[in-house]
Design a protein around this motif. Structure first.
Motif, mmCIF file in Angstrom:
data_model
loop_
_atom_site.group_PDB
_atom_site.id
_atom_site.type_symbol
_atom_site.label_atom_id
_atom_site.label_comp_id
_atom_site.label_asym_id
_atom_site.label_seq_id
_atom_site.Cartn_x
_atom_site.Cartn_y
_atom_site.Cartn_z
ATOM 1 N N ASP A 241 -35.150 37.695 -6.342
ATOM 2 C CA ASP A 241 -35.387 36.450 -5.620
ATOM 3 C C ASP A 241 -36.883 36.193 -5.486
ATOM 4 O O ASP A 241 -37.712 36.852 -6.133
ATOM 5 C CB ASP A 241 -34.711 36.496 -4.244
ATOM 6 N N GLY A 242 -37.251 35.261 -4.641
ATOM 7 C CA GLY A 242 -38.647 34.883 -4.495
ATOM 8 C C GLY A 242 -39.519 35.984 -3.936
ATOM 9 O O GLY A 242 -40.690 36.105 -4.321
ATOM 10 N N THR A 243 -38.989 36.785 -3.035
ATOM 11 C CA THR A 243 -39.766 37.896 -2.493
ATOM 12 C C THR A 243 -40.072 38.922 -3.571
ATOM 13 O O THR A 243 -41.193 39.453 -3.646
ATOM 14 C CB THR A 243 -39.012 38.563 -1.332
ATOM 15 N N ALA A 244 -39.088 39.204 -4.422
ATOM 16 C CA ALA A 244 -39.322 40.119 -5.537
ATOM 17 C C ALA A 244 -40.387 39.559 -6.475
ATOM 18 O O ALA A 244 -41.227 40.300 -6.995
ATOM 19 C CB ALA A 244 -38.018 40.365 -6.289
ATOM 20 N N ALA A 245 -40.365 38.237 -6.688
ATOM 21 C CA ALA A 245 -41.367 37.620 -7.553
ATOM 22 C C ALA A 245 -42.769 37.738 -6.955
ATOM 23 O O ALA A 245 -43.749 37.990 -7.671
ATOM 24 C CB ALA A 245 -41.011 36.154 -7.792
ATOM 25 N N CYS A 293 -46.950 44.519 -0.808
ATOM 26 C CA CYS A 293 -46.718 43.617 -1.937
ATOM 27 C C CYS A 293 -45.900 42.383 -1.585
ATOM 28 O O CYS A 293 -46.034 41.344 -2.234
ATOM 29 C CB CYS A 293 -46.064 44.369 -3.088
ATOM 30 N N ALA A 294 -45.058 42.462 -0.568
ATOM 31 C CA ALA A 294 -44.222 41.315 -0.209
ATOM 32 C C ALA A 294 -44.746 40.555 1.004
ATOM 33 O O ALA A 294 -44.112 39.605 1.454
ATOM 34 C CB ALA A 294 -42.795 41.774 0.074
ATOM 35 N N SER A 295 -45.933 40.954 1.498
ATOM 36 C CA SER A 295 -46.424 40.372 2.755
ATOM 37 C C SER A 295 -47.827 39.798 2.641
ATOM 38 O O SER A 295 -48.456 39.521 3.654
ATOM 39 C CB SER A 295 -46.412 41.442 3.858
#
Length: 421
Positions: A241-245, A293-295
């Motif tokens: 999803d977008g967070t993984a991207a 990485c996701a924040s």
């Protein structure tokens, strides 16, 4: 069951598993030619041992469910041998075993990372004993503190360990560690420092005495690590999803910046940028971006990479000033890089960092998480290593170290340059 997310998770697990052979090349190229096999075997030994322990009881300790949020650790007896995880609950996004496989690769790489601090002088059997005990009493519980997602009734993963969920109950925010800055890098770096102190310095230890024997191996290893790290970071979203991207893009941005920063420091300090410096800078950036990485906005990920690359390039010199022999700079890259990435979130995490959301509590909980893991890992690693050294012996004899431990420990040579037949 979402077959797309299942495939995503399994591919991510395969990528993370590839990181351990990549680490073997990275570490193997950094040591002497006469100890390259020994160095690489420490990583491959970790793959075999931790893979078995994870199935037998490691997962049960690391993911005991809601009851496992208490400090320091507990165990889910029903998950021993993965007995309770063979069936996929109705409505689950993916099979529980896919998550088991993904987290197994984290355990393997974390243990293997520690071995870089004891290059050229450790017995293989003693390392295997240390790896098994340290994984059991340190990594598995610490993974529970950070990742402990239990399986909820609807088949989704819920709850969380005391570092994420528990601190939130106390301070209103939990520590952010998306992919293992504390559980993997600070954990491994602290243990590496402890083992370096237990085993002592190599014969002839001084600056410039141990030159990497194969920089192409180092570059190959760094490339494999970076490739696998996309599974490490983006895969931690557990969904495509977008967070993984975002995690994926930041896993490009931060190490790229760190690579450049390390080379600039080398050029200014030593006059020449090196291939080993480029590889080390990339790894330092990968370490720092792991929890964040996701924040982070990608621009702030670049800033993080610049800071980590420059600071870690200077931090690797501490071993010469302080006198501890961290052979392959696990402390300077993984402990320091992990601390930078974890604490950086306290300032720049999206919507909650001190500068991005005005929340001082976020910095506080990041610091609590980082230093709790560091102290716990260091103390227990030192005790485990000390007991092994005093009983079965951890370090090889000085004459074996000087002659090269590939032949004395494994009976092999990394490079057979002549045909004796």
């Amino acid at each position: 069951m979402d077959q797309g997310n299942t495939a995503f998770l399994l591919i991510a697990a395969a990528l993370v598993l590839l990181m351990t052979p990549g680490l073997a090349f990275f570490y193997g190229g950094l040591v002497k030619a006469k100890s390259v096999i020994s160095m690489m075997m420490l990583s491959f030994g970790s793959m075999g041992l931790i893979g078995v322990l994870w199935v037998l009881y490691g997962y049960a300790i690391a993911f005991p469910g809601a009851e496992g949020t208490l400090f320091p650790w507990s165990i889910d007896g029903s998950a021993l041998g993965l007995n309770s995880l063979l069936e996929t609950p109705e409505g689950a996004a993916y099979p529980p075993l896919a998550f088991v496989a993904f987290q197994a690769t984290f355990a393997i790489i974390t243990v293997a990372l520690v071995s870089g601090a004891i290059a050229d002088r450790a017995k293989f059997g003693s390392w295997m004993v240390f790896a098994g005990v340290w994984a059991t009493v340190v990594y598995f519980p610490v993974a529970s503190w950070v990742f402990n997602f239990g399986l909820a009734e609807d088949g989704s993963f819920a709850y969380g360990g005391w570092i994420t969920h528990g601190l939130q109950d106390v301070f209103g925010v939990g520590a952010i560690d998306f992919a293992g800055g504390t559980a993997v890098h600070i954990n491994a770096g602290a243990a590496a420092l402890a083992l370096a102190l237990v085993l002592g310095r190599r014969v002839g230890f001084q600056k410039g005495a141990n030159v990497p024997h194969n920089p192409p191996f180092v570059l190959l290893g760094a490339g494999l690590l970076w490739f696998g790290w996309f599974g490490f970071n983006a895969g931690s979203e557990l969904a495509a999803d977008g967070t993984a991207a975002l995690a994926f893009v930041n896993t490009i941005a931060a190490p790229s910046a760190a690579l450049l920063a390390w080379l600039v420091v080398e050029k200014v300090k030593d006059g020449k940028p090196t291939s080993v410096g480029a590889a080390s800078g990339a790894v330092a950036g990968l370490v720092a971006i792991t929890p964040a990485c996701a924040s982070l906005h990608p621009v702030w990920a670049i800033v993080l990479g610049l800071v980590a690359g420059a600071v870690c390039a200077l931090a690797v010199e501490l071993k010469f000033k302080l006198g501890f022999d961290d052979s392959l700079d696990v402390v300077g890259i993984h402990l320091v890089g992990g601390l930078i990435g974890t604490l950086y979130l306290g300032f720049f995490a999206n919507n909650t960092g001190l500068f991005m959301g005005g929340n001082g509590a976020q910095l506080l909980v990041q610091a609590i998480a980082a230093f709790a893991v560091m102290i716990y890992s260091f103390v227990l690693a030192y005790l485990i290593g000390f007991v092994i050294q005093k009983t079965m012996g951890f370090r090889v004899k000085n004459e074996d170290e000087i002659a090269g431990i590939d032949t004395s420990v494994h009976g092999e040579e990394g490079y057979v340059l002549t045909d004796a037949r």
